[in-house]
Design an enzyme around this catalytic site. Structure first.
Site, PDB file in Angstrom:
ATOM      1  N   THR A 178       0.850  -1.189   0.000  1.00  0.00           N
ATOM      2  CA  THR A 178       0.000   0.000   0.000  1.00  0.00           C
ATOM      3  C   THR A 178       0.884   1.236   0.000  1.00  0.00           C
ATOM      4  OG1 THR A 178      -1.532   1.428   1.238  1.00  0.00           O
ATOM      5  CG2 THR A 178      -0.308  -0.155   2.544  1.00  0.00           C
ATOM      6  N   ASP A 229       0.059   3.769   1.457  1.00  0.00           N
ATOM      7  CA  ASP A 229      -0.209   4.469   2.721  1.00  0.00           C
ATOM      8  C   ASP A 229       0.786   4.127   3.833  1.00  0.00           C
ATOM      9  OD1 ASP A 229      -2.471   5.237   1.318  1.00  0.00           O
ATOM     10  OD2 ASP A 229      -3.762   3.742   2.264  1.00  0.00           O
ATOM     11  N   MET A 267      -2.611  11.382  -0.746  1.00  0.00           N
ATOM     12  CA  MET A 267      -3.403  10.259  -0.219  1.00  0.00           C
ATOM     13  C   MET A 267      -2.858   9.793   1.140  1.00  0.00           C
ATOM     14  SD  MET A 267      -4.231   7.928  -3.535  1.00  0.00           S
ATOM     15  CE  MET A 267      -5.657   8.262  -4.547  1.00  0.00           C
ATOM     16  N   ARG A 327      -5.123   7.749   3.327  1.00  0.00           N
ATOM     17  CA  ARG A 327      -6.261   7.419   4.188  1.00  0.00           C
ATOM     18  C   ARG A 327      -6.103   8.073   5.574  1.00  0.00           C
ATOM     19  NH1 ARG A 327      -8.276   1.323   3.845  1.00  0.00           N
ATOM     20  NH2 ARG A 327      -6.127   0.857   4.377  1.00  0.00           N
TER      21      ARG A 327
HETATM   22  O1  F6P Z   1      -5.097   2.729   0.244  1.00  0.00           O
HETATM   23  C1  F6P Z   1      -4.514   3.276  -0.899  1.00  0.00           C
HETATM   24  C2  F6P Z   1      -5.317   4.433  -1.399  1.00  0.00           C
HETATM   25  O2  F6P Z   1      -4.671   4.976  -2.531  1.00  0.00           O
HETATM   26  C3  F6P Z   1      -5.595   5.528  -0.365  1.00  0.00           C
HETATM   27  O3  F6P Z   1      -4.487   6.344  -0.124  1.00  0.00           O
HETATM   28  C4  F6P Z   1      -6.790   6.195  -0.973  1.00  0.00           C
HETATM   29  O4  F6P Z   1      -7.599   6.853  -0.005  1.00  0.00           O
HETATM   30  C5  F6P Z   1      -7.550   5.040  -1.572  1.00  0.00           C
HETATM   31  O5  F6P Z   1      -6.606   4.011  -1.790  1.00  0.00           O
HETATM   32  C6  F6P Z   1      -8.252   5.330  -2.864  1.00  0.00           C
HETATM   33  O6  F6P Z   1      -8.935   4.193  -3.240  1.00  0.00           O
HETATM   34  P1  F6P Z   1      -9.663   3.979  -4.623  1.00  0.00           P
HETATM   35  O7  F6P Z   1      -8.673   3.422  -5.586  1.00  0.00           O
HETATM   36  O8  F6P Z   1     -10.731   2.992  -4.307  1.00  0.00           O
HETATM   37  O9  F6P Z   1     -10.178   5.319  -5.053  1.00  0.00           O
END
Ligand code: F6P
Length: 377
Positions: A141, A143, A185, A187
Site C-alpha cells: 500500500t 499508505d 493520499m 487514508r
Molecule cells: O489505500 C490506498 C489508497 O490509494 C488511499 O491512499 C486512498 O484513499 C484510496 O486508496 C483510494 O482508493 P480507490 O482506488 O478505491 O479510489
C-alpha cells in the site's frame, strides 16, 4: 515434515501501487528456480472465484519489474466471505462464496497461495487460512499503514511523486506569491504527507493524526508574509481534519469501501483565502495529486523491497510456514502472524489489528518539528 510444494498461486488485491509487478517477478523467478509452477489469478480474489488464471513463467515476467500497476489486475471490491450481490430490485445482499474459491484451488492442485494486498485483502487471507488454505501475504500500500512492518512496498515511489510534485508547485508559487496546497493520499495515516512533505520542502504539513486549527494556520501565513515569505507550500493529507471536525469525504454505498476521502485541500484553500485576502492579498491554490501517486514506474527502493518480499514469501512457503505476512524489521525480512496484523475477528469482517499511524515518538515527526515545519496545531 513440510509438504512438497509443486504449484503455487498468486493474486494482487486491493488498490494498486508501484512494485506489484516486481513482486510477481520475484515470486515467479524464485519459484521457477525451485521447479515450482505459478498460477497468476486475475483481478484479485475475483480470479479465485471465477478460476481465472494464467500460467506464469520467467518469460512472462521479463522486463516488468519497473512497471507500475499489476499484470494480473487489481480489485478492491471482492470479499468472497461477504460477497455483495445485487438482487433483481438492485438491492444489495451478501453471500459467502469462499468455498467456491477453496474448491477451485484444490481442483487446480495449488499447494499454497501468495496474497499481495493491504489490510482488507489480508483479512480475507486470514479467513482462507482458517479454511485450511496455505497462505502467505505480502504487504502493499502506498499508505504505509500496515502494522508490524516498517515498510510496505509502493510507499517509497509515492513519496517520491509527492516530493517531485511539491518541487514543481513551489516554483509557480514563488512566481505568483501564492499559497500552494498539495493534497496527498494516505487514508487515515499521515506517513505520505509527512515524508513526502518533508522531502519536498513543504513549509506546513497537515496530518490526520494532528487535527488542524484553520485560524492558527491563517495567523501563521500572515506572520510568514510579514517576515517576507510571500509564498508558502502546504502538504495536506486527505485524512486531515480540523479539531472537533470531520474528514472530508464522499459516500457511495454501492462500493464496499463506501467512504472515499478527498477534498480537504480545496476546502482549506477556500477557507484560508477568505481569512487572509484582506491582509496579504495572497491567492491560495490547491492541487490534488490523486492517482499520480499510485502509477508510473517503480523506484529502485520499492523494486528491491518487492524482490525481497517476493523471494522471502516463496522461501516461507518452502519452510511450510503459513497464515503469515512477510514484514520488514530494520534490515531484516521476517514473518508475522496474520491474526496479529488484522486481528482475530469473525470471518468476513474486516476487523483490524490496528493501523500504523504517525505517533508522537515518530522520528519523522521529531525531524519536521525540529526543522521548523508548521503542523497546523
Ligand atoms: O489505500 C490506498 C489508497 O490509494 C488511499 O491512499 C486512498 O484513499 C484510496 O486508496 C483510494 O482508493 P480507490 O482506488 O478505491 O479510489
Amino acid at each position: 515434515m513440510a509438504q512438497t510444494i509443486k504449484r503455487i498461486g498468486i493474486l494482487t488485491s486491493g488498490g494498486d501501487c508501484s512494485g506489484l509487478n516486481a513482486v510477481i517477478e520475484s515470486v515467479v523467478k524464485s519459484a521457477s528456480s525451485k521447479n515450482i509452477q505459478v498460477l497468476g489469478f486475475k483481478m484479485g480474489y475475483d480470479g479465485l472465484l471465477r478460476n481465472d488464471y494464467v500460467l506464469l513463467d520467467n518469460a512472462s515476467v521479463r522486463n516488468i519489474g519497473h512497471e507500475g500497476g499489476s499484470i494480473l489486475g487489481n480489485s478492491n471490491k471482492t470479499n468472497l466471505f461477504k460477497r455483495r450481490i445485487f438482487d433483481e430490485k438492485g438491492e444489495i445482499t451478501y453471500r459467502d462464496d469462499s468455498m467456491i474459491a477453496v474448491k477451485n484451488l484444490q481442483n487446480d492442485s495449488v499447494d499454497a497461495l501468495v496474497v499481495v494486498g493491504g489490510d482488507g485483502s489480508m483479512t480475507s487471507a486470514r479467513d482462507f487460512a482458517r479454511l485450511g488454505v496455505n497462505v502467505v501475504c505480502i504487504p502493499k500500500t502506498i499508505d504505509n499503514d500496515v502494522p508490524y512492518t516498517d515498510k510496505t512496498f509502493g510507499y517509497s515511489t509515492a513519496v517520491e511523486r509527492i516530493a517531485d510534485a511539491l518541487s514543481s508547485i513551489k516554483t509557480t508559487g514563488y512566481s505568483h506569491n501564492r499559497v500552494m496546497i498539495l493534497e496527498v493520499m494516505g487514508r487515515h495515516a499521515g506517513w505520505l504527507a509527512l515524508e513526502g512533505g518533508l522531502s519536498g520542502d513543504a513549509d506546513f504539513i497537515l496530518l490526520p493524526e494532528i487535527p488542524y486549527n484553520i485560524d492558527h494556520i491563517a495567523e501563521k501565513l500572515i506572520e510568514r508574509y510579514n517576515l517576507g515569505f510571500k509564498s508558502t507550500l502546504i502538504c495536506v493529507s486527505e485524512g486531515a481534519h480540523p479539531k472537533n471536525g470531520k474528514v472530508t469525504a464522499t459516500v457511495n454505498s454501492k462500493y464496499p469501501d463506501s467512504v472515499k476521502l478527498g477534498g480537504v485541500g480545496s476546502k482549506i484553500a477556500f477557507e484560508l483565502e477568505e481569512k487572509i485576502k484582506n491582509v496579504t492579498d495572497q491567492e491560495v491554490r490547491c492541487t490534488n495529486l490523486s492517482y499520480i501517486q499510485r502509477g508510473g514506474n517503480t523506484n529502485y527502493s520499492d523494486r528491491i523491497l518487492s524482490f525481497r518480499y517476493g523471494s522471502f514469501a516463496v522461501d516461507t512457503i518452502m519452510k511450510g510456514e503459513f497464515g503469515v505476512m512477510v514484514a520488514m524489521r530494520g534490515e531484516k525480512i521476517v514473518t508475522v502472524k496474520l491474526e496479529d496484523v488484522v486481528g482475530n475477528g469473525p470471518m468476513g469482517e474486516t476487523s483490524k489489528g490496528g493501523m500504523k499511524n504517525v505517533t508522537e515518538d515518530s522520528d519523522l515527526l521529531r525531524c519536521a518539528r525540529s526543522m521548523g515545519v508548521y503542523l497546523g496545531e
